[in-house]
Write an enzyme that holds these catalytic residues in place. Structure first.
Site, mmCIF file in Angstrom:
data_model
loop_
_atom_site.group_PDB
_atom_site.id
_atom_site.type_symbol
_atom_site.label_atom_id
_atom_site.label_comp_id
_atom_site.label_asym_id
_atom_site.label_seq_id
_atom_site.Cartn_x
_atom_site.Cartn_y
_atom_site.Cartn_z
ATOM 1 N N PRO A 173 4.242 -6.020 -6.001
ATOM 2 C CA PRO A 173 4.522 -5.681 -7.394
ATOM 3 C C PRO A 173 5.281 -4.361 -7.471
ATOM 4 O O PRO A 173 4.895 -3.384 -6.834
ATOM 5 C CB PRO A 173 3.117 -5.536 -8.013
ATOM 6 C CG PRO A 173 2.214 -5.259 -6.860
ATOM 7 C CD PRO A 173 2.806 -5.960 -5.683
ATOM 8 N N MET A 174 6.355 -4.346 -8.234
ATOM 9 C CA MET A 174 7.101 -3.099 -8.444
ATOM 10 C C MET A 174 7.493 -3.016 -9.913
ATOM 11 O O MET A 174 8.299 -3.820 -10.391
ATOM 12 C CB MET A 174 8.351 -3.057 -7.554
ATOM 13 C CG MET A 174 8.046 -2.874 -6.077
ATOM 14 S SD MET A 174 9.539 -2.753 -5.069
ATOM 15 C CE MET A 174 10.082 -4.448 -5.035
ATOM 16 N N ALA A 175 6.902 -2.016 -10.589
ATOM 17 C CA ALA A 175 7.209 -1.826 -12.000
ATOM 18 C C ALA A 175 8.694 -1.541 -12.157
ATOM 19 O O ALA A 175 9.265 -0.746 -11.400
ATOM 20 C CB ALA A 175 6.388 -0.658 -12.543
ATOM 21 N N CYS A 185 -1.081 2.337 -6.721
ATOM 22 C CA CYS A 185 0.143 2.960 -7.219
ATOM 23 C C CYS A 185 -0.073 4.442 -7.477
ATOM 24 O O CYS A 185 -1.011 4.818 -8.184
ATOM 25 C CB CYS A 185 0.560 2.254 -8.507
ATOM 26 S SG CYS A 185 2.132 2.809 -9.097
ATOM 27 N N ASN A 230 1.027 -3.908 4.055
ATOM 28 C CA ASN A 230 2.171 -3.503 3.246
ATOM 29 C C ASN A 230 2.632 -2.101 3.657
ATOM 30 O O ASN A 230 1.844 -1.275 4.056
ATOM 31 C CB ASN A 230 1.741 -3.516 1.756
ATOM 32 C CG ASN A 230 2.769 -2.912 0.824
ATOM 33 O OD1 ASN A 230 2.448 -2.020 0.029
ATOM 34 N ND2 ASN A 230 4.006 -3.370 0.889
ATOM 35 N N GLY A 231 3.933 -1.919 3.542
ATOM 36 C CA GLY A 231 4.518 -0.600 3.772
ATOM 37 C C GLY A 231 5.621 -0.628 4.802
ATOM 38 O O GLY A 231 5.391 -0.932 5.976
ATOM 39 N N ASP A 232 6.848 -0.381 4.328
ATOM 40 C CA ASP A 232 8.008 -0.199 5.209
ATOM 41 C C ASP A 232 8.390 -1.447 6.013
ATOM 42 O O ASP A 232 9.005 -1.329 7.070
ATOM 43 C CB ASP A 232 7.776 0.970 6.187
ATOM 44 C CG ASP A 232 7.577 2.292 5.463
ATOM 45 O OD1 ASP A 232 7.805 2.345 4.233
ATOM 46 O OD2 ASP A 232 7.183 3.272 6.119
ATOM 47 N N GLY A 277 8.143 -4.922 -0.456
ATOM 48 C CA GLY A 277 8.571 -4.359 -1.732
ATOM 49 C C GLY A 277 10.029 -3.968 -1.716
ATOM 50 O O GLY A 277 10.931 -4.782 -1.947
ATOM 51 N N ARG A 278 10.283 -2.693 -1.377
ATOM 52 C CA ARG A 278 11.635 -2.151 -1.534
ATOM 53 C C ARG A 278 12.703 -2.897 -0.744
ATOM 54 O O ARG A 278 13.845 -2.994 -1.191
ATOM 55 C CB ARG A 278 11.634 -0.660 -1.158
ATOM 56 C CG ARG A 278 10.898 0.192 -2.184
ATOM 57 C CD ARG A 278 10.555 1.555 -1.653
ATOM 58 N NE ARG A 278 9.610 1.470 -0.537
ATOM 59 C CZ ARG A 278 9.199 2.491 0.179
ATOM 60 N NH1 ARG A 278 9.677 3.689 -0.070
ATOM 61 N NH2 ARG A 278 8.328 2.329 1.155
HETATM 62 C C1 LIG Z 1 9.914 1.119 -7.964
HETATM 63 C C2 LIG Z 1 8.523 0.819 -7.473
HETATM 64 C C3 LIG Z 1 7.555 0.391 -8.373
HETATM 65 C C4 LIG Z 1 6.261 0.097 -7.932
HETATM 66 N N1 LIG Z 1 5.346 -0.378 -8.827
HETATM 67 C C5 LIG Z 1 4.119 -0.780 -8.394
HETATM 68 C C6 LIG Z 1 3.207 -1.386 -9.275
HETATM 69 O O1 LIG Z 1 3.481 -1.600 -10.456
HETATM 70 N N2 LIG Z 1 2.004 -1.761 -8.764
HETATM 71 C C7 LIG Z 1 1.657 -1.552 -7.462
HETATM 72 O O2 LIG Z 1 0.555 -1.895 -7.063
HETATM 73 N N3 LIG Z 1 2.510 -0.969 -6.601
HETATM 74 C C8 LIG Z 1 3.736 -0.599 -7.039
HETATM 75 N N4 LIG Z 1 4.629 -0.086 -6.136
HETATM 76 C C9 LIG Z 1 4.268 -0.013 -4.710
HETATM 77 C C10 LIG Z 1 4.729 -1.275 -3.950
HETATM 78 O O3 LIG Z 1 4.040 -2.433 -4.398
HETATM 79 C C11 LIG Z 1 4.496 -1.135 -2.444
HETATM 80 O O4 LIG Z 1 3.137 -0.946 -2.215
HETATM 81 C C12 LIG Z 1 5.259 0.039 -1.834
HETATM 82 O O5 LIG Z 1 6.588 0.091 -2.311
HETATM 83 C C13 LIG Z 1 5.279 -0.028 -0.303
HETATM 84 O O6 LIG Z 1 5.871 -1.228 0.135
HETATM 85 P P1 LIG Z 1 7.412 -1.268 0.668
HETATM 86 O O7 LIG Z 1 7.528 -0.248 1.739
HETATM 87 O O8 LIG Z 1 7.594 -2.677 1.163
HETATM 88 O O9 LIG Z 1 8.277 -0.943 -0.514
HETATM 89 C C14 LIG Z 1 5.918 0.249 -6.569
HETATM 90 C C15 LIG Z 1 6.897 0.690 -5.675
HETATM 91 C C16 LIG Z 1 8.186 0.968 -6.097
HETATM 92 C C17 LIG Z 1 9.211 1.419 -5.098
#
Ligand SMILES: Cc1cc2nc3c(=O)[nH]c(=O)nc-3n(C[C@H](O)[C@H](O)[C@H](O)COP(=O)(O)O)c2cc1C
Length: 336
Positions: A19-21, A103, A203-205, A227-228
């Site tokens: 999830p990413m807001a 978050c 999760n992460g990176d 995510g990203r």
């Molecule tokens: C722009 C953005 C918005 C995010 N919004 C949420 C959110 O609404 N809820 C949540 O649990 N995590 C949120 N996260 C965290 C991501 O779900 C994830 O845990 C984090 O980005 C690490 O994963 P990644 O390295 O694959 O990006 C957000 C991350 C980003 C970059």
């Protein structure tokens, strides 16, 4: 990676769009699901129902048309409010409720929600029990490894979650204090996986098929949240899926496919948000798709000034036409 179950749902793979807001809206969720994600999760919805009447909240709560199973994330710091919000979202079509304790965003943490909750294990217990009791659908939880490096209580929280009836757990390999700095660590996720018997997602990176393989091996997790790395490359799910199944890498999508996906995404954003908001939201997504291509900076500077949907689509087409010309002269079979 074997098939993963979340309550009554069997996911075709364990690859989940995190999830990413501001990012994982309905058009993006649909795209990621179509391109290989086993599950996609909505942007977080605040548990404060008095705020649900804003346009932003309303757009986040359209679950109709979402790929199934529809997982909706809620965020807040009050057990009763979260339970009510969970129930209301189930009535609106949510099939899985995901609770955000991961978050670090200020807006969420100021109200002691998101990962700030990890500090208060009694409150975590109260919230999880209340939400699980409030709905008949599976409730999942997303956490970090702890509050800060001196208080890495992710393992304790995971056990609390299992006890409370949480169906699956996603763990971001950073503490709340880490924000997004440094590298995610996977040892704590591995320890959590060992300690509980519910599915655990790491999760992460995770930004490539090889990294996905590495994280699965390092943690023993049942699946992964990406995510990203999905921003501007929603096809990463099929690439990871293919690599995990076969050990072989898919070729990068051809430029012509990138153009097709991007134009579809653009049209979906315009349709979902309407012209004015759609044009604005499209800017960041389009920027991500083109970030690594030559000429992206100039493209963005111009694109971000365009104010209508037709102009945006035409400019994207023009960009790709230029790329085809400069690379091959006819545009066939060009890898992005
Ligand atoms: C722009 C953005 C918005 C995010 N919004 C949420 C959110 O609404 N809820 C949540 O649990 N995590 C949120 N996260 C965290 C991501 O779900 C994830 O845990 C984090 O980005 C690490 O994963 P990644 O390295 O694959 O990006 C957000 C991350 C980003 C970059």
């Amino acid at each position: 990676m074997s098939a993963v179950r979340i309550g009554p749902y069997t996911l075709h793979n364990g690859l989940i769009l995190a999830p990413m807001a501001g990012v994982t809206d309905q058009p993006f969720r649909q795209l990621c699901k179509r391109l290989g994600a086993g599950l996609v999760v909505s942007e977080m919805v605040t548990s404060d129902m008095s705020l649900w009447n804003t346009r932003k909240s309303r757009m986040r709560m359209i679950h109709e048309g979402d790929p199934e199973p529809r997982s909706v994330q809620i965020a807040g710091g009050d057990a009763q409010m979260l339970a009510d919000a969970a129930r209301a979202n189930v009535e609106l079509g949510a099939q899985i409720i995901d609770i955000n304790m991961g978050c670090p965003a200020k807006k969420v943490c100021n109200k002691a929600a998101g990962s700030a909750l990890l500090k208060d294990e009694a409150l975590v217990t109260e919230i999880l029990q209340a939400v699980v009791a409030a709905v008949d659908v599976p409730v999942t939880l997303k956490i970090r490894t702890g509050w800060d490096r001196a208080n890495k209580n992710g393992l304790t929280v995971a056990k609390i979650a299992e006890q409370a009836g949480i169906t699956a757990l996603a763990v971001h390999g950073r503490t709340r204090a880490d924000l997004y700095t440094g590298e995610a660590e996977y040892d704590t996720i591995a320890a959590i996986k060992q300690a509980v018997s519910i599915p655990v997602f790491a999760n992460g990176d995770i930004d490539s098929p090889e990294k996905a393989r590495y994280v699965l091996d390092a943690t023993g997790a049942d699946g992964l949240l990406v995510g990203r790395a999905a921003q501007g490359q929603p096809w990463i799910f099929r690439e990871i899926d293919h690599y995990l199944r076969t050990g072989e890498k898919l070729p990068a999508p051809e430029l012509i496919e990138v153009e097709r996906i991007l134009l579809e995404h653009l049209a979906a954003l315009h349709a979902f948000y309407g012209d004015v908001m759609g044009v604005r939201i499209a800017r960041k997504h389009v920027g991500w798709y083109l970030a690594t291509l030559p000429g992206a900076r100039e493209f963005r500077a111009h694109f971000n000034r365009l104010e209508d949907t037709e102009a945006q689509c035409a400019y994207v087409r023009g960009f790709f036409a230029e790329r085809y010309k400069s690379l091959t002269g006819d545009g066939e079979g060009v890898a992005a």
